[in-house]
Design a protein around this motif. Structure first.
Motif, PDB file in Angstrom:
ATOM      1  N   LEU A 289       0.808  -1.216   0.000  1.00  0.00           N
ATOM      2  CA  LEU A 289       0.000   0.000   0.000  1.00  0.00           C
ATOM      3  C   LEU A 289       0.847   1.275   0.000  1.00  0.00           C
ATOM      4  N   LEU A 290       1.974   1.198   0.738  1.00  0.00           N
ATOM      5  CA  LEU A 290       2.789   2.408   0.915  1.00  0.00           C
ATOM      6  C   LEU A 290       4.053   2.424   0.066  1.00  0.00           C
ATOM      7  N   GLY A 291       4.139   1.492  -0.889  1.00  0.00           N
ATOM      8  CA  GLY A 291       5.349   1.428  -1.713  1.00  0.00           C
ATOM      9  C   GLY A 291       5.636   2.716  -2.464  1.00  0.00           C
ATOM     10  N   LEU A 292       4.596   3.450  -2.768  1.00  0.00           N
ATOM     11  CA  LEU A 292       4.789   4.726  -3.469  1.00  0.00           C
ATOM     12  C   LEU A 292       4.913   5.891  -2.493  1.00  0.00           C
ATOM     13  N   SER A 293       4.118   5.845  -1.399  1.00  0.00           N
ATOM     14  CA  SER A 293       4.042   7.031  -0.536  1.00  0.00           C
ATOM     15  C   SER A 293       5.292   7.235   0.318  1.00  0.00           C
ATOM     16  N   ILE A 294       5.872   6.140   0.824  1.00  0.00           N
ATOM     17  CA  ILE A 294       7.015   6.304   1.732  1.00  0.00           C
ATOM     18  C   ILE A 294       8.204   6.983   1.054  1.00  0.00           C
ATOM     19  N   PRO A 295       8.671   6.499  -0.139  1.00  0.00           N
ATOM     20  CA  PRO A 295       9.789   7.217  -0.772  1.00  0.00           C
ATOM     21  C   PRO A 295       9.451   8.674  -1.066  1.00  0.00           C
ATOM     22  N   ASN A 296       8.203   8.904  -1.481  1.00  0.00           N
ATOM     23  CA  ASN A 296       7.818  10.277  -1.792  1.00  0.00           C
ATOM     24  C   ASN A 296       7.805  11.142  -0.535  1.00  0.00           C
ATOM     25  N   ARG A 297       7.282  10.584   0.563  1.00  0.00           N
ATOM     26  CA  ARG A 297       7.259  11.351   1.802  1.00  0.00           C
ATOM     27  C   ARG A 297       8.673  11.662   2.294  1.00  0.00           C
ATOM     28  N   LEU A 298       9.549  10.671   2.228  1.00  0.00           N
ATOM     29  CA  LEU A 298      10.934  10.899   2.676  1.00  0.00           C
ATOM     30  C   LEU A 298      11.625  11.946   1.819  1.00  0.00           C
ATOM     31  N   ALA A 299      11.413  11.834   0.516  1.00  0.00           N
ATOM     32  CA  ALA A 299      12.020  12.823  -0.372  1.00  0.00           C
ATOM     33  C   ALA A 299      11.462  14.210  -0.108  1.00  0.00           C
ATOM     34  N   ARG A 300      10.157  14.271   0.172  1.00  0.00           N
ATOM     35  CA  ARG A 300       9.540  15.568   0.442  1.00  0.00           C
ATOM     36  C   ARG A 300      10.050  16.153   1.763  1.00  0.00           C
ATOM     37  N   ILE A 301      10.183  15.288   2.770  1.00  0.00           N
ATOM     38  CA  ILE A 301      10.718  15.770   4.051  1.00  0.00           C
ATOM     39  C   ILE A 301      12.132  16.316   3.873  1.00  0.00           C
ATOM     40  N   ASP A 302      12.931  15.595   3.094  1.00  0.00           N
ATOM     41  CA  ASP A 302      14.298  16.049   2.854  1.00  0.00           C
ATOM     42  C   ASP A 302      14.307  17.399   2.143  1.00  0.00           C
ATOM     43  N   LEU A 303      13.417  17.532   1.171  1.00  0.00           N
ATOM     44  CA  LEU A 303      13.349  18.801   0.446  1.00  0.00           C
ATOM     45  C   LEU A 303      12.867  19.926   1.363  1.00  0.00           C
ATOM     46  N   ARG A 304      11.871  19.618   2.221  1.00  0.00           N
ATOM     47  CA  ARG A 304      11.395  20.651   3.135  1.00  0.00           C
ATOM     48  C   ARG A 304      12.478  21.050   4.130  1.00  0.00           C
ATOM     49  N   ARG A 305      13.266  20.085   4.559  1.00  0.00           N
ATOM     50  CA  ARG A 305      14.378  20.411   5.453  1.00  0.00           C
ATOM     51  C   ARG A 305      15.377  21.337   4.748  1.00  0.00           C
ATOM     52  N   ARG A 335       8.179  29.628  -4.255  1.00  0.00           N
ATOM     53  CA  ARG A 335       7.678  28.863  -5.402  1.00  0.00           C
ATOM     54  C   ARG A 335       8.021  27.385  -5.243  1.00  0.00           C
ATOM     55  N   LEU A 336       9.264  27.100  -4.856  1.00  0.00           N
ATOM     56  CA  LEU A 336       9.661  25.706  -4.668  1.00  0.00           C
ATOM     57  C   LEU A 336       8.885  25.067  -3.510  1.00  0.00           C
ATOM     58  N   GLU A 337       8.650  25.841  -2.454  1.00  0.00           N
ATOM     59  CA  GLU A 337       7.895  25.312  -1.319  1.00  0.00           C
ATOM     60  C   GLU A 337       6.472  24.951  -1.728  1.00  0.00           C
ATOM     61  N   GLU A 338       5.829  25.826  -2.497  1.00  0.00           N
ATOM     62  CA  GLU A 338       4.472  25.548  -2.967  1.00  0.00           C
ATOM     63  C   GLU A 338       4.470  24.373  -3.946  1.00  0.00           C
ATOM     64  N   GLN A 339       5.512  24.281  -4.776  1.00  0.00           N
ATOM     65  CA  GLN A 339       5.591  23.186  -5.735  1.00  0.00           C
ATOM     66  C   GLN A 339       5.720  21.843  -5.019  1.00  0.00           C
ATOM     67  N   VAL A 340       6.576  21.771  -4.014  1.00  0.00           N
ATOM     68  CA  VAL A 340       6.750  20.524  -3.265  1.00  0.00           C
ATOM     69  C   VAL A 340       5.480  20.187  -2.488  1.00  0.00           C
ATOM     70  N   LYS A 341       4.841  21.203  -1.939  1.00  0.00           N
ATOM     71  CA  LYS A 341       3.631  20.984  -1.165  1.00  0.00           C
ATOM     72  C   LYS A 341       2.501  20.441  -2.032  1.00  0.00           C
ATOM     73  N   ALA A 342       2.444  20.851  -3.308  1.00  0.00           N
ATOM     74  CA  ALA A 342       1.341  20.463  -4.183  1.00  0.00           C
ATOM     75  C   ALA A 342       1.496  19.062  -4.762  1.00  0.00           C
ATOM     76  N   LEU A 343       2.663  18.438  -4.649  1.00  0.00           N
ATOM     77  CA  LEU A 343       2.871  17.121  -5.243  1.00  0.00           C
ATOM     78  C   LEU A 343       2.125  16.048  -4.446  1.00  0.00           C
ATOM     79  N   GLY A 344       1.484  15.127  -5.155  1.00  0.00           N
ATOM     80  CA  GLY A 344       0.735  14.057  -4.508  1.00  0.00           C
ATOM     81  C   GLY A 344       1.646  13.006  -3.896  1.00  0.00           C
ATOM     82  N   THR A 345       1.240  12.487  -2.737  1.00  0.00           N
ATOM     83  CA  THR A 345       2.064  11.504  -2.037  1.00  0.00           C
ATOM     84  C   THR A 345       2.011  10.133  -2.711  1.00  0.00           C
ATOM     85  N   PHE A 346       0.824   9.742  -3.213  1.00  0.00           N
ATOM     86  CA  PHE A 346       0.640   8.392  -3.744  1.00  0.00           C
ATOM     87  C   PHE A 346       0.775   8.340  -5.260  1.00  0.00           C
ATOM     88  N   SER A 347       1.430   9.313  -5.840  1.00  0.00           N
ATOM     89  CA  SER A 347       1.582   9.348  -7.293  1.00  0.00           C
ATOM     90  C   SER A 347       2.951   8.824  -7.697  1.00  0.00           C
TER      91      SER A 347
END
Length: 743
Positions: A289-305, A335-347
């Motif tokens: 179920l989370l095969g897509l969301s976990i890598p995306n969430r981790l990458a997003r957290i790293d980008l937000r950091r 702009r980058l913050e809004e772009q990262v925020k708008a990306l879907g987790t399960f995509s």
């Protein structure tokens, strides 16, 4: 107790010196102040005033004993001298005693100089006045206070503390004096503070014991995997026993990272392994179920950091940096913050989008780092512009051009590596000038002398020109010091132009250039009475500016000179702004910007003459956006809009009262914003392909279990079995990835 012990030592010294009287001579009144010690020379002095209150002559005898430190209770081996008014101290020897007969009513003033007061804190001695002891105090607090705490690591500074365990912290004293020190270790996020007192002997190291309070540690789970890092402070304060200090006592503050260990290393390893095993087991059951969301969430957290770090570094850029650059960086970060925020987790497409955003964020971090270096350079240049003898204006001009060119490169929407490298080179060149504004430069000195020689020839010719001579005579009367540079008061050879005179000569040369252009424009306008009057009015501001010696005054003077050359003055720009409606417009590039995409906003005049005129630089232009967005300054900015509500704004203009009417005007504008089109999850092709691959991989994993692996798993205990199931899930995900070609 220490003061009593020090007094006892002084008393013993007095007893050794001979018998004393407990009562002072009533005929002799002696007064003096405490000695304040110079920490560099270990020397102090005070005035001793003696007055004979009787009518008959009285014998005055003064004797000063050695000083004893109240910190170490040691005799200091001082050397004292009593000096009459006007008497110079002896280079060697000197007498710690004085004897003289005072006439009736006579007042005697003596300067008491004491050397070798090398110990920090307070020292006391006995001043014998006709065999009666008077206590005298010397206070020494002007010391380097080179004390520090030796940490676990120096870069970064780290201090590790374990819950319930004592540890030693070494305090080091690099000075040659003894310091009583009050130390404190503070965790900024907690109220408790570790503190105590230690005696640091000269050039030594002293251990102290620390035990962190339980309130510093959070829940046991927080420290399972690694020690918790918290910002802390180590304060070392000079804590000398002083009755009264002539100045604040020295202190040292060390910012430190406190690493708080809740568990011993062995226990932490055990519990972390158990917890990790539980998490991995739960991950095996939910991996499909989370095969897509976990890598995306981790990458997003790293980008937000990373974006948060960019935010911190961007906020560190001061308002002195070019406004266009500050706004461009802020807009790009948002702009980058809004772009990262708008990306879907399960995509499935999110991973590629995040990778692209990561590249943009890394590029942004490089730009912000360069912008901070530029800001540091600007901070160095700013005080040089205000000073009257700090840096030659030509060098400041060169540094300003480098800063401006670097800011223009860094403010671009897409900065190539070559452009970033070029911006760094420009910043470095400006920093060299800012750090060494008056460095010897033979070519620069030669150029200044040649320019001065050229100006001498020019002004000599103007003095022989009928149309220019009256104007020149008036200027000489207004600026006698400046014209003295052209005569015997100025350098007569290249050797006279040395670094000590760079600022003086260069400032004079620049002023003479400004004045030369002004006089020529004034002479050219003889046939145009209106223009001549405008130029003469500018001269009322120009001459006072040319009397100043700072770069800002010179810059405004050059601005006035260009106004005369362009025949466009501040009053003309004010008239365009004061018209109803103002004869200006807001240009937006692109005309209809997309939400969360950068747009360039410019103020343009109906008459193109005002778009690039020098007078415009003296008028402040401010863009007022909604309260949640804020304001920006500049005739051209980079901005972005998140919604139509933010796309309506006001532009205000303010004119300086010294060169214009001092008025204020404004215009409003509405930008036609285009919202970015969005698509559903199922409409994305990559998601459809990923879903098909996932079903195929699950089917193959199910076949493997049914073929016999299930029987082997049942032989295992519960925990090894769950681990094996998790590994099968990982294997299924690996099989799924075989159905697509990896780039």
């Amino acid at each position: 107790m220490r003061r009593m012990f020090a007094a006892l030592l002084v008393g013993l010294a007095l007893c050794a010196a001979g018998p004393t009287r407990a009562i002072e001579d009533p005929a002799v009144e002696v007064s003096f102040a405490d000695l304040i010690v110079d920490g560099k020379t270990a020397q102090a002095q005070t005035w001793v005033v003696a007055r004979n209150r009787a009518a008959e002559p009285v014998k005055l005898r003064l004797l000063l004993h050695d000083f004893v430190s109240t910190t170490t209770f040691r005799a200091l081996g001082t050397r004292a001298q009593f000096l009459a008014e006007g008497q110079q101290p002896a280079e060697s020897g000197g007498a710690p005693f004085f004897e003289r007969e005072l006439k009736g009513g006579e007042v005697l003033r003596l300067r008491l100089q004491v050397d070798n007061l090398w110990e920090a804190g307070e020292a006391t001695s006995a001043l014998m006045v006709n065999d009666a002891a008077r206590s005298i105090r010397a206070v020494s607090v002007q010391h380097p206070f080179a004390v520090s705490a030796l940490l676990d690591t120096a870069d970064p500074p780290v201090l590790t503390l374990q819950r319930g365990v004592k540890r030693q912290l070494i305090l080091k004293n690099d000075d040659g004096v003894t310091y009583p020190v009050r130390w404190a270790v503070t965790l900024r996020e907690a109220g408790a503070t570790l503190e105590g007192r230690a005696m640091l002997w000269p050039r030594s190291a002293t251990p102290i014991e620390l035990t962190a309070p339980d309130s510093w540690f959070d829940s046991p789970l927080e420290g399972v995997f690694k020690n918790v890092a918290r910002p802390g402070t180590i304060l070392l304060r000079f804590d000398a026993p002083l009755q009264a200090a002539p100045a604040p006592l020295a202190s040292r503050t060390q910012q430190v990272e406190l690493r708080l260990a809740h568990w011993p290393k062995e226990q932490r390893s055990l519990w972390s392994n158990l917890l990790l095993l539980l998490v991995l087991s739960a991950g095996g059951l939910t991996s499909l179920l989370l095969g897509l969301s976990i890598p995306n969430r981790l990458a997003r957290i790293d980008l937000r950091r990373k974006l948060h770090q960019v935010l911190v570094e961007t906020r560190a850029i001061s308002a002195q940096a070019p406004s266009l650059l500050r706004v461009a960086l802020r807009v790009e970060r948002l702009r980058l913050e809004e772009q990262v925020k708008a990306l879907g987790t399960f995509s499935a497409e999110t991973q590629e989008e995040l990778r692209k955003a990561g590249v943009d964020v890394d590029a942004m971090r490089k730009r912000v780092a360069a912008a901070n270096r530029l800001d540091d350079t600007v901070r160095l240049l700013t005080p040089l512009k205000r000073l009257t003898s700090a840096a030659p204006p030509s060098r400041i001009d060169t540094a300003e051009r480098r800063v401006r060119d670097a800011a223009a490169l860094l403010a671009k929407a897409n900065v190539a590596d070559a452009e970033l490298q070029r911006a760094d080179e420009l910043i470095q060149e400006a920093a060299v000038i800012a750090n060494a504004p008056i460095a010897r430069d033979e070519a620069f000195g030669k150029s200044l002398f040649q320019q001065l020689a050229e100006l001498r020839a020019n002004y000599d010719a103007y003095g022989k020109t009928p149309g220019l001579k009256p104007l020149l005579d008036r200027s000489q009367a207004e600026l006698p010091d400046l014209f003295g540079m052209l005569g015997a008061g100025g350098p007569q050879s290249e050797a006279d132009v040395h670094p000590g005179k760079y600022h003086w000569v260069d400032m004079s040369v620049q002023k003479l250039y400004v004045l030369r252009h002004y006089l020529l424009r004034l002479a050219d306008a003889r046939a145009d009475a209106a223009r001549k009057a405008r130029i003469e009015a500018a001269g009322q501001h120009l001459y006072p500016l040319l009397r100043m010696q700072d770069w800002y005054s010179l810059d405004i003077a050059r601005n006035l000179r260009r106004q005369c050359e362009q025949n466009v003055f501040v009053a003309d720009v004010e008239a365009e702004l004061a018209a109803q409606p103002p004869r200006v417009r807001v240009d937006v590039d692109p005309v209809s910007p997309v939400a969360n995409e950068p747009a360039r906003l410019r103020i343009r005049f109906t008459d193109p003459r005002f778009d690039e005129c020098e007078a415009r630089r003296l008028i402040h232009c401010q863009w007022d956006f909604p309260a949640e967005v804020g304001s920006e300054a500049g005739w051209e900015i980079v901005h972005y809009f998140r919604s139509s509500g933010e796309a309506k704004f006001r532009v205000s203009f303010a004119s300086p009262s010294s060169l214009g009417s001092g008025g204020a005007w404004s215009v409003e504008h509405q930008v036609g914003l285009v919202q970015r089109a969005s698509s559903s999850w199922w409409q994305k092709d990559r998601n459809r392909v990923e879903l098909g691959r996932l079903f195929l991989a699950l089917f193959l994993a199910m076949l493997a279990l049914l073929a016999g692996a299930r029987e082997e798993l049942l032989k295992l205990d519960l925990l090894p079995g769950l681990v094996a199931v998790f590994l099968i899930g990982v294997g299924a995900d690996a099989v799924k990835n075989l159905f697509a070609k990896k780039s």
